[in-house]
Enzyme design. Structure first.
Site, mmCIF file in Angstrom:
data_model
loop_
_atom_site.group_PDB
_atom_site.id
_atom_site.type_symbol
_atom_site.label_atom_id
_atom_site.label_comp_id
_atom_site.label_asym_id
_atom_site.label_seq_id
_atom_site.Cartn_x
_atom_site.Cartn_y
_atom_site.Cartn_z
ATOM 1 N N GLY A 141 2.170 7.957 -1.905
ATOM 2 C CA GLY A 141 1.739 7.293 -3.138
ATOM 3 C C GLY A 141 0.527 6.068 -2.825
ATOM 4 O O GLY A 141 -0.406 5.973 -3.504
ATOM 5 N N ASN A 142 0.632 5.671 -1.533
ATOM 6 C CA ASN A 142 -0.104 4.688 -1.211
ATOM 7 C C ASN A 142 -1.566 5.092 -0.862
ATOM 8 O O ASN A 142 -2.722 4.516 -0.842
ATOM 9 C CB ASN A 142 0.182 4.183 0.033
ATOM 10 C CG ASN A 142 0.549 5.037 1.096
ATOM 11 O OD1 ASN A 142 -0.478 5.611 1.567
ATOM 12 N ND2 ASN A 142 1.722 5.323 1.453
ATOM 13 N N LYS A 183 15.748 7.104 -5.534
ATOM 14 C CA LYS A 183 14.408 7.071 -5.446
ATOM 15 C C LYS A 183 13.707 5.931 -6.170
ATOM 16 O O LYS A 183 13.712 5.849 -7.272
ATOM 17 C CB LYS A 183 13.955 8.419 -6.033
ATOM 18 C CG LYS A 183 12.067 8.628 -6.297
ATOM 19 C CD LYS A 183 11.469 9.058 -5.044
ATOM 20 C CE LYS A 183 10.108 8.859 -5.348
ATOM 21 N NZ LYS A 183 9.253 8.840 -4.096
ATOM 22 N N LYS A 230 8.369 14.299 -2.422
ATOM 23 C CA LYS A 230 7.063 14.934 -2.374
ATOM 24 C C LYS A 230 7.022 15.770 -1.032
ATOM 25 O O LYS A 230 6.348 16.617 -0.889
ATOM 26 C CB LYS A 230 5.639 14.375 -2.727
ATOM 27 C CG LYS A 230 5.510 13.472 -1.867
ATOM 28 C CD LYS A 230 4.172 13.772 -0.961
ATOM 29 C CE LYS A 230 3.655 12.547 -0.102
ATOM 30 N NZ LYS A 230 4.623 11.690 0.519
ATOM 31 N N LYS A 260 10.333 12.243 5.247
ATOM 32 C CA LYS A 260 9.047 12.965 5.892
ATOM 33 C C LYS A 260 9.503 13.674 7.345
ATOM 34 O O LYS A 260 9.085 14.576 7.705
ATOM 35 C CB LYS A 260 8.081 11.705 6.293
ATOM 36 C CG LYS A 260 7.374 11.069 5.296
ATOM 37 C CD LYS A 260 6.557 10.141 5.829
ATOM 38 C CE LYS A 260 6.154 9.166 4.585
ATOM 39 N NZ LYS A 260 5.687 9.827 3.147
#
Ligand code: ADP
Ligand code: MG
Length: 304
Positions: free
Chosen positions: A10-11, A128, A202, A264
């Site tokens: 997102g960053n 989330k 994601k 991740k």
């Protein structure tokens, strides 16, 4: 050519402190997309991306007036796939044009559904964080590491519904943008799909996609160049190469928090254990360097 999945955080679109104007988002996409354009001569590429800030903003926008009909979260996730897909496509178009390979290279954003389990316990335990961060307590919000945020359910991805279509596009030399925002969460009911209110991670969706399209390499591009042990402490240590067995051990020891680095690391483990060849976590600026083994944390499979 090898197939590479690049998962953009997102960053990659909104840096901390920014308001997320279209100009800021396009400006932030420049670095990763330029590298992706250059790499598209050597690899088949699938771009995936997050949507936490954007989907939260859409939720607030529709709550701002009673005059507008409120859409459920799955429709807002679909909207972010179009919104961010458009920003990625236009940046990619420009960068391919700069390189003079715009005529040989096609790209396409695929509206992607991701199947989840209706009984996933995440529906009862939302974790989330989405949307803006508030310094002060807000009704219905939850305190996260960054501040007060809205949290929504984040069930595990079971299957990428459009994986066949995505595979076909890869074979036809397309750069594919898919699984945006983790994918539109759906459950299967008989012959049809029913959207459900959730936002899928994601990184986990990207690993699942990698498994289904037999991708060779997964790069998770975020805002840190390497994964660390004791992150945020003075005795932190950056990791260059990590086996899946060690990654699991570090996870147990609590080095990778659930809302950020945890998924991740889990995604990397899932990808390698399902047949992926190479998995890397690095910053959006170092995608090419990481592929040349000059940056990033590299993961490899180990018996355990
Ligand atoms: P993205 O939007 O790319 O998914 P996240 O904020 O979810 O980004 O995750 C990246 C963040 O994880 C980094 O900015 C960093 O603050 C945090 N982080 C937590 N633990 C670690 C760790 N062990 N090593 C590196 N970064 C970590
Ligand atoms: Mg994240």
């Amino acid at each position: 050519m090898k197939t590479l999945i690049v998962a953009l955080g997102g960053n990659a679109l909104i840096k901390s402190g920014e308001r997320g104007t279209p100009e800021q988002m396009i400006n932030n996409l420049r670095a990763p997309i330029k590298q992706i354009a250059e790499l598209s001569n050597e690899y088949n590429i699938v771009i995936t991306h997050g949507n936490g800030p954007q989907v939260g903003a859409l939720l607030l926008q529709q709550e701002a007036s009673d005059e507008i009909t409120k859409m459920p979260l799955q429709i807002l996730v679909a909207e972010t796939q179009g919104q961010i897909g458009f920003l990625i496509e236009s940046t990619l178009d420009e960068e391919l044009m700069h390189l003079g390979i715009d005529l040989d290279k096609y790209f396409l954003t695929v509206l992607t559904y991701v199947e989840v389990d209706r009984n996933d316990r995440a529906f009862k335990h939302p974790t989330k964080p989405i949307g803006p961060v508030y310094k002060r307590k807000q009704p219905g919000y939850v305190k996260t590491a960054k501040g007060w945020r809205r949290v929504v359910p984040s069930p595990k991805p079971i299957r990428i519904v459009q994986s066949r279509e995505i595979k076909k596009l890869i074979q036809e030399n397309f750069i594919v943008i898919s699984c945006g925002g983790g994918g539109v969460p759906v459950i299967q009911e008989g012959n049809r799909f029913q959207g459900v209110e959730a936002v899928i991670d994601k990184d986990l969706a990207s690993a699942k996609l990698g498994e289904q399209v037999n991708a060779d390499i997964l790069i998770i591009a975020t805002d840190v160049e390497k994964v660390a042990l004791n992150y945020g402490r003075i005795d932190y240590k950056y990791l260059d190469r990590v086996s899946t067995a060690d990654a699991k051990e570090y996870m147990k020891q609590g080095h990778f928090p659930p809302g950020s680095m945890g998924p991740k690391i889990q995604a990397v483990i899932n990808f390698l254990e399902s047949g992926g060849e190479q998995a890397i976590i690095t910053s959006i600026e170092k995608i090419k360097d990481a592929l040349d083994e000059k940056a990033g944390t590299h993961f490899y499979i180990s018996e355990s």
